[in-house]
Design a protein around this motif. Structure first.
Motif, PDB file in Angstrom:
ATOM      1  N   HIS A   1     -10.307   4.362  -2.148  1.00  8.26           N
ATOM      2  CA  HIS A   1     -10.106   3.215  -1.236  1.00  8.26           C
ATOM      3  C   HIS A   1      -8.973   2.362  -1.785  1.00  8.26           C
ATOM      4  CE1 HIS A   1     -13.925   4.151   0.686  1.00  8.26           C
ATOM      5  NE2 HIS A   1     -14.437   4.271  -0.527  1.00  8.26           N
ATOM      6  N   VAL A   2      -8.137   1.888  -0.898  1.00 13.24           N
ATOM      7  CA  VAL A   2      -7.028   1.012  -1.269  1.00 13.24           C
ATOM      8  C   VAL A   2      -7.056  -0.190  -0.344  1.00 13.24           C
ATOM      9  CG1 VAL A   2      -4.534   0.798  -1.477  1.00 13.24           C
ATOM     10  CG2 VAL A   2      -5.636   2.970  -2.038  1.00 13.24           C
TER      11      VAL A   2
ATOM     12  N   THR B   1       0.827   3.977  -2.904  1.00  8.68           N
ATOM     13  CA  THR B   1       0.582   5.386  -2.581  1.00  8.68           C
ATOM     14  C   THR B   1       1.684   6.269  -3.158  1.00  8.68           C
ATOM     15  OG1 THR B   1      -0.630   4.781  -0.575  1.00  8.68           O
ATOM     16  CG2 THR B   1       0.230   7.031  -0.688  1.00  8.68           C
ATOM     17  N   GLN B   2       2.937   5.841  -3.031  1.00  6.41           N
ATOM     18  CA  GLN B   2       4.043   6.597  -3.630  1.00  6.41           C
ATOM     19  C   GLN B   2       3.896   6.653  -5.144  1.00  6.41           C
ATOM     20  OE1 GLN B   2       7.706   4.804  -2.259  1.00  6.41           O
ATOM     21  NE2 GLN B   2       7.990   6.473  -0.809  1.00  6.41           N
ATOM     22  N   TRP B   3       3.468   5.537  -5.742  1.00  4.70           N
ATOM     23  CA  TRP B   3       3.268   5.452  -7.198  1.00  4.70           C
ATOM     24  C   TRP B   3       2.231   6.486  -7.641  1.00  4.70           C
ATOM     25  CZ3 TRP B   3       5.521   2.898 -11.145  1.00  4.70           C
ATOM     26  CH2 TRP B   3       4.807   2.747 -12.333  1.00  4.70           C
ATOM     27  N   LEU B   4       1.083   6.515  -6.954  1.00  7.78           N
ATOM     28  CA  LEU B   4       0.035   7.479  -7.305  1.00  7.78           C
ATOM     29  C   LEU B   4       0.510   8.910  -7.123  1.00  7.78           C
ATOM     30  CD1 LEU B   4      -3.270   5.983  -5.852  1.00  7.78           C
ATOM     31  CD2 LEU B   4      -2.439   5.940  -8.206  1.00  7.78           C
ATOM     32  N   GLU B   5       1.212   9.186  -6.027  1.00  8.34           N
ATOM     33  CA  GLU B   5       1.716  10.543  -5.790  1.00  8.34           C
ATOM     34  C   GLU B   5       2.703  10.951  -6.872  1.00  8.34           C
ATOM     35  OE1 GLU B   5       3.191  10.262  -1.790  1.00  8.34           O
ATOM     36  OE2 GLU B   5       1.184  10.432  -0.916  1.00  8.34           O
TER      37      GLU B   5
ATOM     38  N   ILE C   1       0.841  -1.204   0.000  1.00  9.57           N
ATOM     39  CA  ILE C   1       0.000   0.000   0.000  1.00  9.57           C
ATOM     40  C   ILE C   1       0.874   1.250   0.000  1.00  9.57           C
ATOM     41  CG2 ILE C   1      -1.656   1.347   1.364  1.00  9.57           C
ATOM     42  CD1 ILE C   1      -3.035  -1.305   2.040  1.00  9.57           C
ATOM     43  N   GLU C   2       1.968   1.240   0.744  1.00  7.19           N
ATOM     44  CA  GLU C   2       2.879   2.390   0.752  1.00  7.19           C
ATOM     45  C   GLU C   2       3.501   2.599  -0.628  1.00  7.19           C
ATOM     46  OE1 GLU C   2       4.510   2.470   5.334  1.00  7.19           O
ATOM     47  OE2 GLU C   2       5.266   0.915   3.972  1.00  7.19           O
TER      48      GLU C   2
ATOM     49  N   ARG D   1      -7.066   9.586  -8.589  1.00  7.33           N
ATOM     50  CA  ARG D   1      -7.525   9.659  -7.205  1.00  7.33           C
ATOM     51  C   ARG D   1      -7.967   8.272  -6.784  1.00  7.33           C
ATOM     52  NH1 ARG D   1     -12.714  12.855  -6.238  1.00  7.33           N
ATOM     53  NH2 ARG D   1     -13.710  10.828  -6.331  1.00  7.33           N
ATOM     54  N   ALA D   2      -7.446   7.793  -5.675  1.00  8.80           N
ATOM     55  CA  ALA D   2      -7.865   6.507  -5.126  1.00  8.80           C
ATOM     56  C   ALA D   2      -8.661   6.785  -3.856  1.00  8.80           C
ATOM     57  CB  ALA D   2      -6.655   5.639  -4.825  1.00  8.80           C
TER      58      ALA D   2
END
Length: 72
Positions: free
Chosen positions: A66-67, A8-12, A4-5, A63-64
């Motif tokens: 829910h993950v 999250t870094q990938w999306l950012e 998940i981290e 935009r996510a």
């Protein structure tokens, strides 16, 4: 680092259009398959692809809401 981290870094990185960070998050074994089945392998090969995509779609972001984590 958890999946998940990393996600999250990938999306950012995508939302910042930070190709260097995207490449750093990919492995040498990374494979991208597009909707037509074309394959691109490796982080280095994907750098040009991301740069081109961001140039073509300068307002692109994700935009996510829910993950959920799991195993791969």
């Amino acid at each position: 680092m958890s999946q998940i981290e990393i996600f999250t870094q990938w999306l950012e990185a995508i939302n910042r259009h930070d190709v260097d960070e995207l490449a750093a998050l990919m492995t040498a074994a990374h494979v991208f398959v597009d909707s037509l089945g074309h394959r691109v392998s490796g982080a280095k090969s994907m750098e040009a692809g991301w740069r081109g995509y961001f140039a073509m779609c300068p307002d692109y972001w994700i935009r996510a809401d829910h993950v959920m984590g799991g195993t791969v």
